[in-house]
Design a protein around this motif. Structure first.
Motif, PDB file in Angstrom:
ATOM      1  N   LEU A  26      -0.434 -15.970   0.419  1.00 22.73           N
ATOM      2  CA  LEU A  26      -1.414 -15.462   1.387  1.00 22.73           C
ATOM      3  C   LEU A  26      -1.503 -13.939   1.386  1.00 22.73           C
ATOM      4  O   LEU A  26      -2.565 -13.380   1.634  1.00 22.73           O
ATOM      5  CB  LEU A  26      -1.064 -15.971   2.792  1.00 22.73           C
ATOM      6  CG  LEU A  26      -1.173 -17.484   3.017  1.00 22.73           C
ATOM      7  CD1 LEU A  26      -0.708 -17.854   4.420  1.00 22.73           C
ATOM      8  CD2 LEU A  26      -2.609 -17.958   2.792  1.00 22.73           C
ATOM      9  N   VAL A  27      -0.396 -13.257   1.111  1.00 18.60           N
ATOM     10  CA  VAL A  27      -0.385 -11.791   1.216  1.00 18.60           C
ATOM     11  C   VAL A  27      -0.099 -11.112  -0.126  1.00 18.60           C
ATOM     12  O   VAL A  27       0.234  -9.929  -0.165  1.00 18.60           O
ATOM     13  CB  VAL A  27       0.660 -11.331   2.261  1.00 18.60           C
ATOM     14  CG1 VAL A  27       0.352 -11.916   3.621  1.00 18.60           C
ATOM     15  CG2 VAL A  27       2.069 -11.704   1.831  1.00 18.60           C
ATOM     16  N   TYR A  28      -0.275 -11.818  -1.244  1.00 16.72           N
ATOM     17  CA  TYR A  28       0.098 -11.269  -2.542  1.00 16.72           C
ATOM     18  C   TYR A  28      -0.591  -9.941  -2.886  1.00 16.72           C
ATOM     19  O   TYR A  28       0.051  -9.059  -3.485  1.00 16.72           O
ATOM     20  CB  TYR A  28      -0.184 -12.284  -3.651  1.00 16.72           C
ATOM     21  CG  TYR A  28       0.312 -11.806  -4.998  1.00 16.72           C
ATOM     22  CD1 TYR A  28       1.670 -11.816  -5.293  1.00 16.72           C
ATOM     23  CD2 TYR A  28      -0.567 -11.316  -5.961  1.00 16.72           C
ATOM     24  CE1 TYR A  28       2.140 -11.357  -6.517  1.00 16.72           C
ATOM     25  CE2 TYR A  28      -0.110 -10.849  -7.183  1.00 16.72           C
ATOM     26  CZ  TYR A  28       1.245 -10.877  -7.455  1.00 16.72           C
ATOM     27  OH  TYR A  28       1.712 -10.411  -8.653  1.00 16.72           O
ATOM     28  N   PRO A  29      -1.869  -9.734  -2.540  1.00 14.51           N
ATOM     29  CA  PRO A  29      -2.485  -8.428  -2.854  1.00 14.51           C
ATOM     30  C   PRO A  29      -1.685  -7.241  -2.316  1.00 14.51           C
ATOM     31  O   PRO A  29      -1.672  -6.172  -2.929  1.00 14.51           O
ATOM     32  CB  PRO A  29      -3.860  -8.533  -2.190  1.00 14.51           C
ATOM     33  CG  PRO A  29      -4.180  -9.986  -2.260  1.00 14.51           C
ATOM     34  CD  PRO A  29      -2.866 -10.671  -1.996  1.00 14.51           C
ATOM     35  N   LEU A  30      -1.022  -7.407  -1.190  1.00 14.12           N
ATOM     36  CA  LEU A  30      -0.204  -6.325  -0.653  1.00 14.12           C
ATOM     37  C   LEU A  30       0.968  -6.008  -1.582  1.00 14.12           C
ATOM     38  O   LEU A  30       1.424  -4.862  -1.660  1.00 14.12           O
ATOM     39  CB  LEU A  30       0.334  -6.706   0.733  1.00 14.12           C
ATOM     40  CG  LEU A  30      -0.672  -6.688   1.879  1.00 14.12           C
ATOM     41  CD1 LEU A  30      -0.042  -7.273   3.139  1.00 14.12           C
ATOM     42  CD2 LEU A  30      -1.168  -5.273   2.145  1.00 14.12           C
ATOM     43  N   ASP A  31       1.452  -7.023  -2.302  1.00 11.29           N
ATOM     44  CA  ASP A  31       2.551  -6.828  -3.233  1.00 11.29           C
ATOM     45  C   ASP A  31       2.104  -5.956  -4.402  1.00 11.29           C
ATOM     46  O   ASP A  31       2.842  -5.081  -4.859  1.00 11.29           O
ATOM     47  CB  ASP A  31       3.051  -8.188  -3.734  1.00 11.29           C
ATOM     48  CG  ASP A  31       4.482  -8.125  -4.227  1.00 11.29           C
ATOM     49  OD1 ASP A  31       5.232  -7.264  -3.748  1.00 11.29           O
ATOM     50  OD2 ASP A  31       4.845  -8.938  -5.095  1.00 11.29           O
ATOM     51  N   ILE A  32       0.883  -6.214  -4.903  1.00  7.80           N
ATOM     52  CA  ILE A  32       0.321  -5.397  -5.983  1.00  7.80           C
ATOM     53  C   ILE A  32       0.185  -3.952  -5.528  1.00  7.80           C
ATOM     54  O   ILE A  32       0.572  -3.014  -6.230  1.00  7.80           O
ATOM     55  CB  ILE A  32      -1.065  -5.939  -6.401  1.00  7.80           C
ATOM     56  CG1 ILE A  32      -0.930  -7.307  -7.068  1.00  7.80           C
ATOM     57  CG2 ILE A  32      -1.767  -4.956  -7.341  1.00  7.80           C
ATOM     58  CD1 ILE A  32      -0.322  -7.279  -8.440  1.00  7.80           C
ATOM     59  N   VAL A  33      -0.377  -3.756  -4.347  1.00 11.04           N
ATOM     60  CA  VAL A  33      -0.629  -2.414  -3.824  1.00 11.04           C
ATOM     61  C   VAL A  33       0.672  -1.639  -3.656  1.00 11.04           C
ATOM     62  O   VAL A  33       0.782  -0.478  -4.068  1.00 11.04           O
ATOM     63  CB  VAL A  33      -1.388  -2.484  -2.483  1.00 11.04           C
ATOM     64  CG1 VAL A  33      -1.442  -1.108  -1.828  1.00 11.04           C
ATOM     65  CG2 VAL A  33      -2.795  -3.003  -2.706  1.00 11.04           C
ATOM     66  N   LYS A  34       1.673  -2.260  -3.061  1.00 13.14           N
ATOM     67  CA  LYS A  34       2.936  -1.536  -2.824  1.00 13.14           C
ATOM     68  C   LYS A  34       3.620  -1.194  -4.144  1.00 13.14           C
ATOM     69  O   LYS A  34       4.224  -0.125  -4.279  1.00 13.14           O
ATOM     70  CB  LYS A  34       3.840  -2.325  -1.876  1.00 13.14           C
ATOM     71  CG  LYS A  34       4.423  -3.620  -2.398  1.00 13.14           C
ATOM     72  CD  LYS A  34       5.789  -3.444  -3.005  1.00 13.14           C
ATOM     73  CE  LYS A  34       6.355  -4.784  -3.478  1.00 13.14           C
ATOM     74  NZ  LYS A  34       7.596  -4.606  -4.273  1.00 13.14           N
ATOM     75  N   THR A  35       3.514  -2.056  -5.166  1.00 15.69           N
ATOM     76  CA  THR A  35       4.109  -1.758  -6.466  1.00 15.69           C
ATOM     77  C   THR A  35       3.425  -0.564  -7.121  1.00 15.69           C
ATOM     78  O   THR A  35       4.086   0.346  -7.635  1.00 15.69           O
ATOM     79  CB  THR A  35       4.025  -2.978  -7.408  1.00 15.69           C
ATOM     80  OG1 THR A  35       4.787  -4.049  -6.857  1.00 15.69           O
ATOM     81  CG2 THR A  35       4.563  -2.636  -8.793  1.00 15.69           C
ATOM     82  N   ARG A  36       2.079  -0.554  -7.089  1.00 15.32           N
ATOM     83  CA  ARG A  36       1.340   0.553  -7.692  1.00 15.32           C
ATOM     84  C   ARG A  36       1.659   1.884  -7.000  1.00 15.32           C
ATOM     85  O   ARG A  36       1.780   2.926  -7.643  1.00 15.32           O
ATOM     86  CB  ARG A  36      -0.165   0.276  -7.610  1.00 15.32           C
ATOM     87  CG  ARG A  36      -0.629  -0.992  -8.330  1.00 15.32           C
ATOM     88  CD  ARG A  36      -0.641  -0.823  -9.840  1.00 15.32           C
ATOM     89  NE  ARG A  36      -1.089  -2.042 -10.503  1.00 15.32           N
ATOM     90  CZ  ARG A  36      -2.367  -2.338 -10.767  1.00 15.32           C
ATOM     91  NH1 ARG A  36      -3.324  -1.507 -10.398  1.00 15.32           N
ATOM     92  NH2 ARG A  36      -2.686  -3.461 -11.392  1.00 15.32           N
TER      93      ARG A  36
END
Length: 317
Positions: A26-36
């Motif tokens: 449900l919140v995976y896009p936030l994982d991409i953003v925080k990694t970048r």
């Protein structure tokens, strides 16, 4: 007393792992953003041309000013699918990590209870006890799942500028590097130290949960969400510099280091302090906290509200 307290270790493992997977999807896009954001280097001192000597880890790629800017630029460059880069390996990592953590934590809790019973001692609601039991599950989980974490981080870095990689290509690239097989365990030391994150998270959650259950006798959905989210926020703030160091360590080396990889997490922390400043130890904190708030809150809500019966999962809403 909550129904979850009557679950066997395996039922707790399955419910906890399933809840973690659903929450992370449900919140995976936030994982991409925080990694970048975490792998991006923003040198605090500019050269005579007004340009940074240290560019972004995403060489020739966009610079991100904040979380929202990162979302818009990822969508513009890679479309909405770009917000789900590396989802497969991330879910594999989430499933394996939570499976191992809940299993070993539950096992440690049973052994602890058996030891108390054998010596005729009474159990007590102690945060020290909860942190200690969580340490066993966290350490064992990190030993087994660090390779998946490394692969997932490499995949999340992929853009149209750097090229996207499958799980197999990412794994092959790591194995063919100078580190070889050992490269799959990059960041293991800091991961073992970061065991304090789930220790704090689940320790604080269980401690607060026990207090609330003793007062109200039952834990509601909203209670589970708030307690889970609050415990994760506390853990994230305490451990965020190490989370940033782990992410940079598991990614490719930064451009301004001439391709030289970091040797350890302490070198990463020193590099950030020298080149970016103290506050950059907390880069990506907002999406990290937001992700943790939602994931931990949803996971504890789902875990508390589902039980595993002989016929499968049964909702108790």
């Amino acid at each position: 007393m909550s129904t979850m307290n009557n679950l066997s270790p395996w039922k707790g493992v399955l419910s906890g792992t399933g809840a973690a997977i659903l929450a992370n999807v449900l919140v995976y896009p936030l994982d991409i953003v925080k990694t970048r954001l975490q792998i991006q280097v923003q040198k605090r001192d500019r050269n005579r041309d007004g340009k940074n000597d240290c560019g972004s880890e995403l060489e020739n790629g966009p610079q991100y000013n904040n979380a929202m800017d990162a979302v818009f630029k990822i969508i513009r460059e890679d479309g909405f699918p770009g917000l789900y880069s590396g989802l497969g390996s991330s879910l594999l990592g989430t499933a394996s990590m939570n499976f191992a953590y809940f299993y070993w934590s539950a096992t440690a809790r049973i052994l602890y209870g058996a030891m108390l019973k054998a010596h005729g001692c009474a159990d007590a609601n102690s945060i020290v006890k909860e942190l200690g039991l969580g340490a066993a599950g966290g350490a064992m989980a990190q030993l087994c799942t660090t390779p998946i974490s490394v692969i997932s981080t490499r995949q999340q870095m992929g853009t149209k500028f750097t090229g996207k990689e499958s799980i197999w290509k990412s794994t092959k690239a790591i194995l063919e590097s100078d580190d070889g097989w050992a490269g799959l365990w990059t960041g293991l030391k800091v991961n073992l130290i970061l065991v304090i994150n789930p220790m704090i998270t689940y320790g604080v959650y269980q401690w607060l949960r026990n207090i609330l259950v003793n007062v109200r006798k039952e834990l509601g959905s909203f209670d589970a969400f708030v307690l889970g989210a609050l415990s994760k926020i506390i853990a994230t703030i305490v451990t965020h510099p190490l989370i940033v160091a782990k992410t940079m360590l598991q990614s490719k080396s930064v451009t301004c280091r001439g391709g030289k990889p970091f040797k350890g997490f302490t070198e990463v922390l020193i590099f950030i302090l020298q080149n970016e400043g103290f506050l950059r130890l907390y880069k990506g904190l907002l999406p990290q906290i937001t992700k943790g708030f939602l994931v931990q809150g949803l996971m504890m809500l789902f875990k508390e509200r589902y039980v595993f019966s002989r016929s499968g999962f049964r909702s108790i809403f």
